[in-house]
Design a protein around this motif. Sequence first.
Motif, PDB file in Angstrom:
ATOM      1  N   THR A  42      12.773  -0.145   4.524  1.00 31.77           N
ATOM      2  CA  THR A  42      12.507  -0.654   5.941  1.00 31.77           C
ATOM      3  C   THR A  42      11.266  -1.577   5.559  1.00 31.77           C
ATOM      4  O   THR A  42      11.163  -1.541   7.084  1.00 31.77           O
ATOM      5  N   GLY A  43      10.708  -2.176   5.197  1.00 37.96           N
ATOM      6  CA  GLY A  43       9.452  -2.642   4.900  1.00 37.96           C
ATOM      7  C   GLY A  43       8.233  -2.029   5.032  1.00 37.96           C
ATOM      8  O   GLY A  43       8.317  -1.043   5.175  1.00 37.96           O
ATOM      9  N   SER A  44       6.973  -2.859   5.177  1.00 43.37           N
ATOM     10  CA  SER A  44       5.650  -2.897   5.472  1.00 43.37           C
ATOM     11  C   SER A  44       5.722  -2.015   7.381  1.00 43.37           C
ATOM     12  O   SER A  44       4.524  -0.650   6.742  1.00 43.37           O
ATOM     13  N   ARG A  45       6.017  -2.758   7.873  1.00 44.49           N
ATOM     14  CA  ARG A  45       5.547  -2.569   8.931  1.00 44.49           C
ATOM     15  C   ARG A  45       5.315  -1.392   9.761  1.00 44.49           C
ATOM     16  O   ARG A  45       4.169  -0.294  10.604  1.00 44.49           O
ATOM     17  N   ASN A  46       6.362  -0.128   8.678  1.00 42.67           N
ATOM     18  CA  ASN A  46       6.628   1.408   9.697  1.00 42.67           C
ATOM     19  C   ASN A  46       6.437   1.970   8.505  1.00 42.67           C
ATOM     20  O   ASN A  46       6.382   3.153   8.752  1.00 42.67           O
ATOM     21  N   LEU A  47       5.275   2.248   7.454  1.00 43.34           N
ATOM     22  CA  LEU A  47       4.860   3.029   6.675  1.00 43.34           C
ATOM     23  C   LEU A  47       4.801   4.072   6.395  1.00 43.34           C
ATOM     24  O   LEU A  47       4.531   5.075   5.998  1.00 43.34           O
ATOM     25  N   HIS A  74       7.745  13.395  -2.225  1.00 47.81           N
ATOM     26  CA  HIS A  74       7.476  11.863  -2.204  1.00 47.81           C
ATOM     27  C   HIS A  74       7.562  10.584  -2.495  1.00 47.81           C
ATOM     28  O   HIS A  74       9.237  10.767  -1.720  1.00 47.81           O
ATOM     29  N   LEU A  75       6.151  10.178  -1.854  1.00 52.38           N
ATOM     30  CA  LEU A  75       7.338   8.530  -1.470  1.00 52.38           C
ATOM     31  C   LEU A  75       6.634   7.944  -2.381  1.00 52.38           C
ATOM     32  O   LEU A  75       6.088   6.952  -2.316  1.00 52.38           O
ATOM     33  N   ILE A  76       8.143   6.737  -1.967  1.00 50.01           N
ATOM     34  CA  ILE A  76       8.152   5.864  -2.432  1.00 50.01           C
ATOM     35  C   ILE A  76       8.267   4.225  -1.792  1.00 50.01           C
ATOM     36  O   ILE A  76       9.412   4.362  -0.923  1.00 50.01           O
ATOM     37  N   ALA A  77       7.742   3.393  -1.357  1.00 50.81           N
ATOM     38  CA  ALA A  77       8.210   2.238  -0.596  1.00 50.81           C
ATOM     39  C   ALA A  77       7.822   0.791  -1.475  1.00 50.81           C
ATOM     40  O   ALA A  77       7.071   0.238  -2.636  1.00 50.81           O
ATOM     41  N   ARG A  78       9.252   0.113  -1.063  1.00 49.83           N
ATOM     42  CA  ARG A  78       9.327  -1.087  -1.236  1.00 49.83           C
ATOM     43  C   ARG A  78       9.248  -2.453  -0.552  1.00 49.83           C
ATOM     44  O   ARG A  78       9.581  -2.283   0.681  1.00 49.83           O
ATOM     45  N   VAL A  79       7.980  -3.161  -0.835  1.00 51.14           N
ATOM     46  CA  VAL A  79       7.525  -4.096   0.135  1.00 51.14           C
ATOM     47  C   VAL A  79       7.702  -5.325  -0.892  1.00 51.14           C
ATOM     48  O   VAL A  79       7.655  -5.468  -1.974  1.00 51.14           O
ATOM     49  N   LEU A  80       7.360  -6.450  -0.284  1.00 49.39           N
ATOM     50  CA  LEU A  80       7.135  -7.568  -0.305  1.00 49.39           C
ATOM     51  C   LEU A  80       5.912  -7.287  -0.849  1.00 49.39           C
ATOM     52  O   LEU A  80       4.923  -7.514  -1.134  1.00 49.39           O
ATOM     53  N   PRO A  81       5.865  -8.641  -2.440  1.00 49.95           N
ATOM     54  CA  PRO A  81       5.200  -8.917  -3.101  1.00 49.95           C
ATOM     55  C   PRO A  81       3.976  -9.895  -2.258  1.00 49.95           C
ATOM     56  O   PRO A  81       3.261 -10.797  -2.351  1.00 49.95           O
ATOM     57  N   ASP A  82       3.179  -9.622  -1.352  1.00 52.13           N
ATOM     58  CA  ASP A  82       1.919 -10.194  -0.510  1.00 52.13           C
ATOM     59  C   ASP A  82       0.847  -9.473  -0.598  1.00 52.13           C
ATOM     60  O   ASP A  82       1.184  -8.579  -0.162  1.00 52.13           O
ATOM     61  N   ALA A  83      -0.379  -9.527  -0.922  1.00 53.93           N
ATOM     62  CA  ALA A  83      -1.472  -8.902  -1.204  1.00 53.93           C
ATOM     63  C   ALA A  83      -1.840  -8.215   0.359  1.00 53.93           C
ATOM     64  O   ALA A  83      -1.938  -6.942   0.517  1.00 53.93           O
ATOM     65  N   GLN A  84      -1.386  -8.840   1.391  1.00 50.77           N
ATOM     66  CA  GLN A  84      -2.024  -8.106   2.326  1.00 50.77           C
ATOM     67  C   GLN A  84      -1.432  -7.109   2.197  1.00 50.77           C
ATOM     68  O   GLN A  84      -2.043  -6.013   3.148  1.00 50.77           O
ATOM     69  N   VAL A  85       0.337  -6.687   2.827  1.00 52.07           N
ATOM     70  CA  VAL A  85       0.718  -6.026   2.075  1.00 52.07           C
ATOM     71  C   VAL A  85       0.559  -4.626   1.073  1.00 52.07           C
ATOM     72  O   VAL A  85       0.425  -3.397   1.835  1.00 52.07           O
ATOM     73  N   LEU A  86       0.181  -4.852   0.027  1.00 54.08           N
ATOM     74  CA  LEU A  86      -0.413  -3.914  -0.945  1.00 54.08           C
ATOM     75  C   LEU A  86      -1.394  -3.523  -0.557  1.00 54.08           C
ATOM     76  O   LEU A  86      -1.497  -2.240  -0.670  1.00 54.08           O
ATOM     77  N   THR A  87      -2.462  -4.119   0.331  1.00 49.60           N
ATOM     78  CA  THR A  87      -3.527  -3.867   1.154  1.00 49.60           C
ATOM     79  C   THR A  87      -3.368  -2.944   1.950  1.00 49.60           C
ATOM     80  O   THR A  87      -4.064  -1.604   1.598  1.00 49.60           O
ATOM     81  N   GLU A  88      -2.618  -2.722   2.158  1.00 46.67           N
ATOM     82  CA  GLU A  88      -2.386  -2.075   3.706  1.00 46.67           C
ATOM     83  C   GLU A  88      -1.434  -0.635   2.813  1.00 46.67           C
ATOM     84  O   GLU A  88      -1.381   0.758   3.646  1.00 46.67           O
ATOM     85  N   CYS A  89      -0.519  -0.669   2.289  1.00 53.50           N
ATOM     86  CA  CYS A  89      -0.176   0.554   1.196  1.00 53.50           C
ATOM     87  C   CYS A  89      -1.215   1.428   0.747  1.00 53.50           C
ATOM     88  O   CYS A  89      -1.170   2.458   0.781  1.00 53.50           O
ATOM     89  N   MET A  90      -1.938   0.618   0.182  1.00 53.18           N
ATOM     90  CA  MET A  90      -3.017   1.264  -1.004  1.00 53.18           C
ATOM     91  C   MET A  90      -3.873   1.977   0.559  1.00 53.18           C
ATOM     92  O   MET A  90      -4.463   2.860  -0.172  1.00 53.18           O
ATOM     93  N   GLU A  91      -3.732   1.364   1.542  1.00 50.02           N
ATOM     94  CA  GLU A  91      -4.600   1.924   2.590  1.00 50.02           C
ATOM     95  C   GLU A  91      -4.595   3.213   2.898  1.00 50.02           C
ATOM     96  O   GLU A  91      -5.044   3.665   3.347  1.00 50.02           O
ATOM     97  N   LEU A  92      -3.041   3.051   3.424  1.00 49.20           N
ATOM     98  CA  LEU A  92      -2.328   4.267   3.814  1.00 49.20           C
ATOM     99  C   LEU A  92      -2.315   4.995   2.874  1.00 49.20           C
ATOM    100  O   LEU A  92      -1.491   6.519   3.019  1.00 49.20           O
ATOM    101  N   GLY A  93      -3.058   4.839   1.809  1.00 47.76           N
ATOM    102  CA  GLY A  93      -2.379   6.398   0.570  1.00 47.76           C
ATOM    103  C   GLY A  93      -1.579   6.112  -1.046  1.00 47.76           C
ATOM    104  O   GLY A  93      -1.512   7.176  -1.381  1.00 47.76           O
TER     105      GLY A  93
END
Length: 253
Positions: free
Chosen positions: A133-138, A151-170
Amino acid sequence: MIFVLAGTQDGRELVQELIQAKYPVIASVVSEYGKQLLAETQLQINDKPLDLLELEQFIIDKKINLLVDASHPYAVNVTKNAILGCQKMNIPYIRYERPALSMPVYDKLHLVDDYQAAAKQSALLGATIFLTTGSRNLKTFKQSPYLEKHHLIARVLPDAQVLTECMELGFLAKDIIAMQGPFSHELNIELYKKYRAEVIVTKNSGKIGGTDTKITAAIKMDLPIVMIDRPAIDYKTSAATYDEVLNLIKKMI
């Protein structure tokens, strides 16, 4: 001057169509990646989010006399601000809405209204949730009480900011797929297999968003699909093709 909200692939393609038709255009993008893709066109680009007041001032400053909203079908706040801003500034609004995908008959397809409902429904269907569903509502999924033990798997754009947000969400690195879509039917199958997906969560982003191959791959693997339906918005004036947008513009300016 035409202002195009062009934060998607088809939005960028529409900008090119308008440039070829010799219209003066300013494009708005939502990411550095989108800005890079439009950089070669040598047109004015806005890369800053605009709230309603900022949009109104932008329309004045840039002498905008028509707005084309080609934002993502699920970018509800962007669209609502655009409609209201055009009404307040008394300029025409055109919605370019990419065609939705017709849903197949599949007994494991679950249609829901929003992200919260998707989290609740997917929790009932399996332990490993594959989010497309993208990164905005993870955050909605990661913080849902229904998915605490999943167990959640996230498929997102290869963007540095997006990846940082994913990591910050855990999200752990092993649970993030950073790839640019859309994906083929075959690649979706391989990714579902690799990550042992038990439920696929997606949106009706149309064929250009890869929804068709997400669905066919899930059906091939007999996986449940949770589909977040498109928001219901009264656009007043909308178009489903670039030609329709051009024809509407000719009538309005």
